[in-house]
Structure formats: structure tokens, C-alpha cells
Design an enzyme around this catalytic site. Sequence first.
Site, PDB file in Angstrom:
ATOM      1  N   ASP A 179       1.354  13.103  -4.985  1.00  0.00           N
ATOM      2  CA  ASP A 179       0.541  11.901  -5.160  1.00  0.00           C
ATOM      3  C   ASP A 179       1.467  10.735  -4.825  1.00  0.00           C
ATOM      4  O   ASP A 179       2.682  10.900  -4.680  1.00  0.00           O
ATOM      5  CB  ASP A 179       0.023  11.826  -6.601  1.00  0.00           C
ATOM      6  CG  ASP A 179      -1.260  11.008  -6.725  1.00  0.00           C
ATOM      7  OD1 ASP A 179      -1.561  10.225  -5.807  1.00  0.00           O
ATOM      8  OD2 ASP A 179      -1.950  11.149  -7.749  1.00  0.00           O
ATOM      9  N   HIS A 205      -1.138   6.223 -12.819  1.00  0.00           N
ATOM     10  CA  HIS A 205      -0.924   5.002 -12.035  1.00  0.00           C
ATOM     11  C   HIS A 205      -0.024   4.035 -12.789  1.00  0.00           C
ATOM     12  O   HIS A 205       0.639   3.190 -12.175  1.00  0.00           O
ATOM     13  CB  HIS A 205      -2.257   4.309 -11.730  1.00  0.00           C
ATOM     14  CG  HIS A 205      -3.141   5.096 -10.822  1.00  0.00           C
ATOM     15  ND1 HIS A 205      -4.054   6.005 -11.299  1.00  0.00           N
ATOM     16  CD2 HIS A 205      -3.248   5.116  -9.468  1.00  0.00           C
ATOM     17  CE1 HIS A 205      -4.691   6.556 -10.267  1.00  0.00           C
ATOM     18  NE2 HIS A 205      -4.216   6.037  -9.154  1.00  0.00           N
TER      19      HIS A 205
END
Length: 516
Positions: free
Chosen positions: A268, A194
Site C-alpha cells: 500500500d 492512513h
Amino acid sequence: MKPSGTASLTLEQKIARMCVTGLPAKQADLQTEVRLKALPAGGMGLFPHNIEHEDQLRCLIRGMKDTAGRLGLGSLYYLSIDEEGGSLANLKAFYPHVPGNRAVGLTRDPAAAFLQGRLIGSQLAALGIPMSWAPVLDVNTNILNPVVGVRSYGEEPAMVAELGTAFIKGMHEAGIAVTAKHFPGHGQVDGDSHLELPACGLTLEELKSGPLIPFKAAIAADCDAIMMAHIVFPEIPQAVGLPASLSPYFVTDLLRNELGFQGIICTDDVEMGAIRNTFEPELIGELAVTAGNDMLLMCHTPEFQNRVIRGIGDAVHKGRIAEARIDESLQRIDRLQERMQLHSRHASPVPRAEWDSRTAELTRATVKLQRDPRQQLPLSPELRYLLLLPQPERLTLADNTDSKELELGALLADRGFNLSVQYIHNNPASGMINEIIAGLEEYDTVIFGTWNAHIFSGQLDLAGAINRKKPLIAAVLRNPYDAGRLPSSASVILVCGTSFYSLESLADVLTNGTTL
């Protein structure tokens, strides 16, 4: 030859259908329709900021489906959500909080994972969400991994494979399509994608003998989609330094061709720091499609999404991507929509009236008394206990743990035990530790709820200091790796969760002195 249903689409519309975006609001309004007309995305992701309560969420989902239907975006529009249970559970404010993977992993029981998947799937089916970005099939071989942890079933590839496939079957039983993630495995890194682009030092042989095993099992279990990880593999030269999510070797050569997966391959979210901070948006889109991804997740920033789509379109116009390559992905997306309808037609979800009791049953099976060398359990009404609890906090962006105080003290007080409750910082400094130790004289025993003490060493310092003064009972509330770092004379209960059901089950073990 163009696949049926796409002949009338412009190139930009085709590319948009490969994209999964997000919604900034809690309702599907006129602005949503305007945005979808301009960028007719093939799917939409739901996130915590979209969710307030059940009726509101139902209204949002109904509005999204109506809008998608009017715009001809699919017979069953792709709506998906990260619904994993445990630390990443978006519906827990109004639905029973199903335990996460690591808690279920403590059972080592495929029947428990099947029920976990069926319960989560039943909740999604009741809302009309046809797809979940779950299960996590990462093998958590690096215990300091900052982003997987309790989201993994464990450290053994075979067990992760067995429980993961049981989860998939449970979700399918409830009528929900699944997305196995994060291929080829996110459990061995020490970075959070992230925020940054992590590197994994495994060779291809090591990858095949470990982290790939659960994904092979998921393919055999007929999973609907597989999500690619944003990780680079310096020891695998075939990837030429690209993240797995943007690598033709990992997406096409390994997953599609060698492992034979014929379903949807998606990235993702490419707005995660690993990708957004490394590549320009126009190049991200081109690389993702060239690699072989069918769907690109980019769920937060419209301008970023527009640039990604422009980059793909420009690559087609300049001959770097064939339009036939886009058409192949659209055919798979059409087949996914057919599969979602098939799952729904054959669904056998858990009746809502049983959700609470079945979730409680499942959670009780996950809480394990690991050791009790001093025979301190069950708790005694004659003793005075100090209960030390962490203030729960989100440890990663893939975590929506509540920050509210844990209710274990009230549960034990209601059962007649004499105790005081103190909440502590997750990494207590020496001053706090000294203060707690100075106040121990009035207590017979300390019950300490740990929260990743193997990472937050202040908790280990506190546990050691307590154990030198008083008997210690430790309840491991997050990663189970705390158990091996705690004093050997301490009693240890593995919980790996902080839901009400988890705490109630923990109170049962403390009260009865055994795992139920």
C-alpha cells in the site's frame, strides 16, 4: 544472469521501475517528462486531484502513455487507480456511479459482483487505464473499523471470497488487471493506516481460518497483483514486529511461498501515516524490497520518493540486498505488462450505451427492505412526512464521498408525496434533537437517512426520540450495522450507498413497499 530487457538499465533505473509514483497536476507536461527521466518510475497512480472531467482525464492518460513510451518504460505502461465503486469512485462525475462492495454484498449474488467488476472495468478500459487497485477483499469483522466499512463485501469470509472472485472475473472480462487488497486483511482493526500504524490481535491460526480465505480464492481466480496492508500482528512472532507490508514472513514466506502467489506483490502507499511516521524513508525502501515486494507505491512527495530509492540503492551497494533480488521483481513486472496486454486483447467490456441501464439494474438489486413491522410501506399520498437526511462527508482518506445534499426529497416529491426535508449534522447534539422533536406535531411519519449511526451515537439518540413520538422509517445509507441499533418497531431499508442510482432505488422501495 540478468533478465532480458534489463541488461542496459542502471541499478537506479531498475529500482525506479519497482516504484509507482503520482502526478501533482491534471496534465502530463514537460515537467512530468523531466521527472520521469530523472526517476523512470515503473508505474503511476491516478487520484482525485488528477481528475476534472472526461476529456481532461483522457488527455492526461494519453500524455502519460506517450511520455512513458518515449522513455521506454514498458509496452503498456502501468497506470492504476483506486476504482472500487461506492464510497471510493473517482469517475462518478462523468460516468455512472457503480455501487460499492457492501451494497453488492447485500445481494449475496456472485452475478451482481461480476457485473460490478465488469462495469467498473469497462469504464477503465474506455479511458485506457489497464489496472485497478481493487477489489477490497477485507473481511469487515470489526464493525467499528474506521477505514474499511462499506468497502468490504461483508463479515463472512466465504461470501467475501465468492463475491471478490466474481468481481475479479468481471474486471478481467472487461480487459482490466486487478489488485486484491489489503493482505492479510484490514477488516479486523480499529485504526486507520492512513493516519497511524494499526495492530491486529489475531493469531496466525485465526488469520488463516478467516481473513486469508478471500485472498486464497483471489489467487485461484488468477488475480494479477496483491497489495500488502500496513498492519502489525503482535500475536504472530514470525513477523518480528514489522508491518505486514514490510515483513519477509507475510510477503515472502506466507503469500509467495505458502500460498503460492506468483503475481505482483505491492505495498500500500508507503507515504501513509502508518509507515511514513514510523520509519525513515531510506529504511522503508530497504525493508520493502527485503520483504519481497515487487512494487512500492509512493504517490505524492518527490523528495520522499528519492530518499526511498536512495535507501534501496545503498542497501544493494553495501550487500544487504542482492541485485538479483531486484531483477526478480523486474521479471514479474514484465510479466504483468504482458498480462495487461493479454487482458486488453481478449476484452469484452459492457458497451457504453448500456452503462446507465446496467448500473441502474445492479443498484436496484442491492437495495433491500429489511423489515417493516408497522406496515408503513408503501408511503401514502395522504400522509405528511418529515425527511431527515445527513450531510454526506468523507469519513476517511480512502473515501471521496460527495458533500452535496442528497436528492431523495426531490425524487419523492416528484412522485407526489407530501414531505418536508431537513438536513442534519452526522452526530446531532441534544439541542438539535430537542428542536426536531418539538417540530414533529405537524407530521405523521418520519423518514430518517442514517449515516453510520452505530458510530455516531447522536443519530441513535435522535432515532429513539423520534420513535417515541412518531412512526419511523429508517434508510441506512452507509454501514448496514445501523439496522441492529435502531428501534425494533422502525421500518428499515438497507441502501449502503448515496449515488443517484441508490437514492432512486430507495425511492422505488419507499413507493412500492417492497424490494424490486
